[in-house]
Enzyme design. Structure first.
Site, PDB file in Angstrom:
ATOM      1  N   LYS A 220       0.851  -1.186   0.000  1.00  0.00           N
ATOM      2  CA  LYS A 220       0.000   0.000   0.000  1.00  0.00           C
ATOM      3  C   LYS A 220       0.887   1.237   0.000  1.00  0.00           C
ATOM      4  O   LYS A 220       1.733   1.404   0.873  1.00  0.00           O
ATOM      5  CB  LYS A 220      -0.907   0.004   1.230  1.00  0.00           C
ATOM      6  CG  LYS A 220      -1.749   1.275   1.350  1.00  0.00           C
ATOM      7  CD  LYS A 220      -2.782   1.168   2.441  1.00  0.00           C
ATOM      8  CE  LYS A 220      -3.500   2.498   2.616  1.00  0.00           C
ATOM      9  NZ  LYS A 220      -4.508   2.435   3.673  1.00  0.00           N
ATOM     10  N   ARG A 230     -10.703   9.941   2.075  1.00  0.00           N
ATOM     11  CA  ARG A 230     -10.541  10.621   3.366  1.00  0.00           C
ATOM     12  C   ARG A 230     -11.664  11.624   3.594  1.00  0.00           C
ATOM     13  O   ARG A 230     -12.068  11.852   4.737  1.00  0.00           O
ATOM     14  CB  ARG A 230      -9.159  11.281   3.443  1.00  0.00           C
ATOM     15  CG  ARG A 230      -8.048  10.227   3.488  1.00  0.00           C
ATOM     16  CD  ARG A 230      -6.652  10.818   3.537  1.00  0.00           C
ATOM     17  NE  ARG A 230      -5.639   9.768   3.392  1.00  0.00           N
ATOM     18  CZ  ARG A 230      -4.352   9.986   3.141  1.00  0.00           C
ATOM     19  NH1 ARG A 230      -3.911  11.228   3.017  1.00  0.00           N
ATOM     20  NH2 ARG A 230      -3.514   8.977   3.028  1.00  0.00           N
ATOM     21  N   LYS A 243       1.362  10.076   5.572  1.00  0.00           N
ATOM     22  CA  LYS A 243       1.514   8.697   6.047  1.00  0.00           C
ATOM     23  C   LYS A 243       2.786   8.038   5.522  1.00  0.00           C
ATOM     24  O   LYS A 243       2.877   6.814   5.466  1.00  0.00           O
ATOM     25  CB  LYS A 243       0.266   7.899   5.648  1.00  0.00           C
ATOM     26  CG  LYS A 243      -1.034   8.487   6.210  1.00  0.00           C
ATOM     27  CD  LYS A 243      -2.231   7.550   6.014  1.00  0.00           C
ATOM     28  CE  LYS A 243      -3.490   8.130   6.668  1.00  0.00           C
ATOM     29  NZ  LYS A 243      -4.646   7.202   6.580  1.00  0.00           N
ATOM     30  N   GLU A 259       7.505  -6.782   0.815  1.00  0.00           N
ATOM     31  CA  GLU A 259       6.344  -6.593   1.708  1.00  0.00           C
ATOM     32  C   GLU A 259       5.326  -7.727   1.541  1.00  0.00           C
ATOM     33  O   GLU A 259       4.801  -8.254   2.529  1.00  0.00           O
ATOM     34  CB  GLU A 259       5.660  -5.252   1.415  1.00  0.00           C
ATOM     35  CG  GLU A 259       6.356  -4.031   2.009  1.00  0.00           C
ATOM     36  CD  GLU A 259       6.007  -3.846   3.482  1.00  0.00           C
ATOM     37  OE1 GLU A 259       5.432  -4.759   4.103  1.00  0.00           O
ATOM     38  OE2 GLU A 259       6.306  -2.763   4.020  1.00  0.00           O
ATOM     39  N   LYS A 274      -2.325  -1.454  -3.741  1.00  0.00           N
ATOM     40  CA  LYS A 274      -3.162  -0.258  -3.643  1.00  0.00           C
ATOM     41  C   LYS A 274      -2.304   0.994  -3.722  1.00  0.00           C
ATOM     42  O   LYS A 274      -1.288   1.034  -3.024  1.00  0.00           O
ATOM     43  CB  LYS A 274      -3.876  -0.306  -2.296  1.00  0.00           C
ATOM     44  CG  LYS A 274      -4.788   0.844  -2.008  1.00  0.00           C
ATOM     45  CD  LYS A 274      -5.373   0.683  -0.647  1.00  0.00           C
ATOM     46  CE  LYS A 274      -6.154   1.924  -0.326  1.00  0.00           C
ATOM     47  NZ  LYS A 274      -6.495   1.996   1.055  1.00  0.00           N
ATOM     48  N   SER A 300     -10.422   5.595  -4.387  1.00  0.00           N
ATOM     49  CA  SER A 300     -11.365   6.702  -4.525  1.00  0.00           C
ATOM     50  C   SER A 300     -10.940   7.729  -5.573  1.00  0.00           C
ATOM     51  O   SER A 300     -11.766   8.205  -6.350  1.00  0.00           O
ATOM     52  CB  SER A 300     -11.529   7.381  -3.166  1.00  0.00           C
ATOM     53  OG  SER A 300     -10.273   7.802  -2.656  1.00  0.00           O
ATOM     54  N   TYR A 339     -15.402   1.092  -6.565  1.00  0.00           N
ATOM     55  CA  TYR A 339     -16.661   1.797  -6.311  1.00  0.00           C
ATOM     56  C   TYR A 339     -17.619   1.657  -7.494  1.00  0.00           C
ATOM     57  O   TYR A 339     -18.782   2.032  -7.389  1.00  0.00           O
ATOM     58  CB  TYR A 339     -16.373   3.276  -5.992  1.00  0.00           C
ATOM     59  CG  TYR A 339     -15.466   3.414  -4.780  1.00  0.00           C
ATOM     60  CD1 TYR A 339     -15.989   3.290  -3.502  1.00  0.00           C
ATOM     61  CD2 TYR A 339     -14.086   3.589  -4.918  1.00  0.00           C
ATOM     62  CE1 TYR A 339     -15.170   3.364  -2.384  1.00  0.00           C
ATOM     63  CE2 TYR A 339     -13.254   3.663  -3.817  1.00  0.00           C
ATOM     64  CZ  TYR A 339     -13.798   3.546  -2.551  1.00  0.00           C
ATOM     65  OH  TYR A 339     -12.969   3.608  -1.458  1.00  0.00           O
TER      66      TYR A 339
END
Ligand SMILES: NCc1[nH]cc(CCC(=O)O)c1CC(=O)O
Ligand SMILES: [Mg+2]
Length: 354
Positions: A220, A230, A243, A259, A274, A300, A339
């Protein structure tokens, strides 16, 4: 017999007159031959998008009989649990295998430690229980991370401006247990702390929750494409800083392989990359390297880009939606969180009648 019913007889397609022999290229390969008509294209098609490939993320909000639009995601709404149950039934009816739930937490319930995440009666747990009661046949995936619950908007515990790893993992284990006990089918840690997959697996196993799957947000990235999400969960208002000390650097590819390898070693049943579209190279590398169930999240911001351009009439939204999702399949994804899930499922259902 009607002369119109001829599709299986090999009737020749109308063709343009061939070029005179002296103008013809001496080609032994003419790849266009396999594209000459719809049946021929269908015959050689390498990848297909089906409803089985879809996971539908939905946003839930407290209250009753309300649907609040998310301004930066036209067509997406935060749903109260009663509406979420209805949408779950619609999704199941369409054949969508799984939902992913994300809560919009009241500002008053957010604190430094994200303690509402551990409340067995929090919004997500209430939604899980209601959906699994009314629509048991659909899979329910819940997100494990603290950002919808913390006053600072980060996915983990914060001390002196730093995100703590091991202390956060201990809380995430409890959060995953609370969700699993509410009845979710899959827990999906999206926090990117080190070691959380192994700790969550151990916690679930010790509680006898052997069948709860883990879909790890394994690779990610710290991405600008999460902006509208968000807004939807209310963390753009709370988030301080960024982040980048836990989510991956968009410049890195080999690191994604490391990872993913770690999360698989720790017991992940499925892994996720992602965002999606800008990271198809990572999806492909993960699938070819490990050969495990691999998912991509069309996030999103990707949804917002396609929707916004379509709403302006700048591209054909439906075609762009299908093409973007097919591209995930071509890259090697087994499924996509999107979505667009309901819109795609409706489209696929309609085209099955053709
Ligand atoms: N744990 C947070 C989380 N879980 C899913 C998304 C993004 C999904 C999307 O953009 O659609 C994020 C955002 C973030 O990391 O800030
Ligand atoms: Mg990791």
């Amino acid at each position: 017999m009607s002369s119109r019913v001829t599709p299986f007889t090999g009737a020749p397609q109308p063709q343009a007159a061939p070029a005179p022999a002296h103008e013809r290229l001496a080609l032994s390969h003419r790849p266009r031959r396999n594209r000459k008509s719809e049946w021929a294209r269908r015959l050689v098609r390498e990848n297909v998008l089906t409803t089985d490939d879809l996971i539908w993320p939905i946003f839930v909000v407290a209250g009753e009989n309300r649907r609040d639009p998310v301004a930066s995601m036209p067509g997406v709404e935060r749903l109260t649990v009663d509406h979420a149950v209805r949408e779950a039934a619609r999704a199941a009816e369409l054949g969508i295998p799984c939902l992913a739930l994300f809560p919009y937490t009241d500002r008053a319930l957010r604190d430094e430690a994200g303690s509402e995440a551990l409340n067995p009666d929090n919004l997500v747990c209430r939604a899980v229980r209601a959906i699994k009661k009314e629509v048991p046949e659909i899979g329910v995936l819940t997100d494990v991370a603290l950002d919808p619950y913390t006053s600072h908007g980060h996915d983990g515990l914060m001390r002196d401006g730093r995100i703590l790893n091991d202390e956060t993992v201990a809380v995430l284990v409890k959060q995953a247990l609370v969700q699993a006990e509410a009845g979710c089918d899959v827990v999906a840690p999206s926090d990117m702390m080190d070691g959380r997959i192994g700790a969550i697996r151990q916690g679930l196993d010790e509680a006898g929750l052997l069948d709860v799957q883990i879909m790890a947000y394994a690779a990610k990235y710290a991405s600008a494409f999460y902006g509208p999400f968000r807004d939807a969960v209310g963390s753009s208002a709370t988030l301080t800083g960024d982040k980048r000390t836990y989510q991956m650097d968009p410049a890195n590819g080999d690191e994604a392989i490391r990872e993913v390898g770690l999360d698989l070693d720790e017991g992940a049943d499925m892994v996720m990359v992602k965002p999606g579209m800008p990271y198809l190279d990572i999806v492909h590398r993960v699938k070819t390297t490990f050969g495990v169930p691999t998912f991509a999240y069309q996030v999103s911001g990707e949804y917002a880009m396609i929707r916004a351009a379509a709403d302006h009439g700048w591209l054909d939204g439906e075609k762009a939606m299908i093409e973007s999702l097919l591209a995930f399949k071509r890259a090697g994804a087994d499924g996509v969180l999107t979505y667009f899930a309901v819109a795609v499922a409706e489209k696929l259902k309609a085209s099955a009648w053709r």
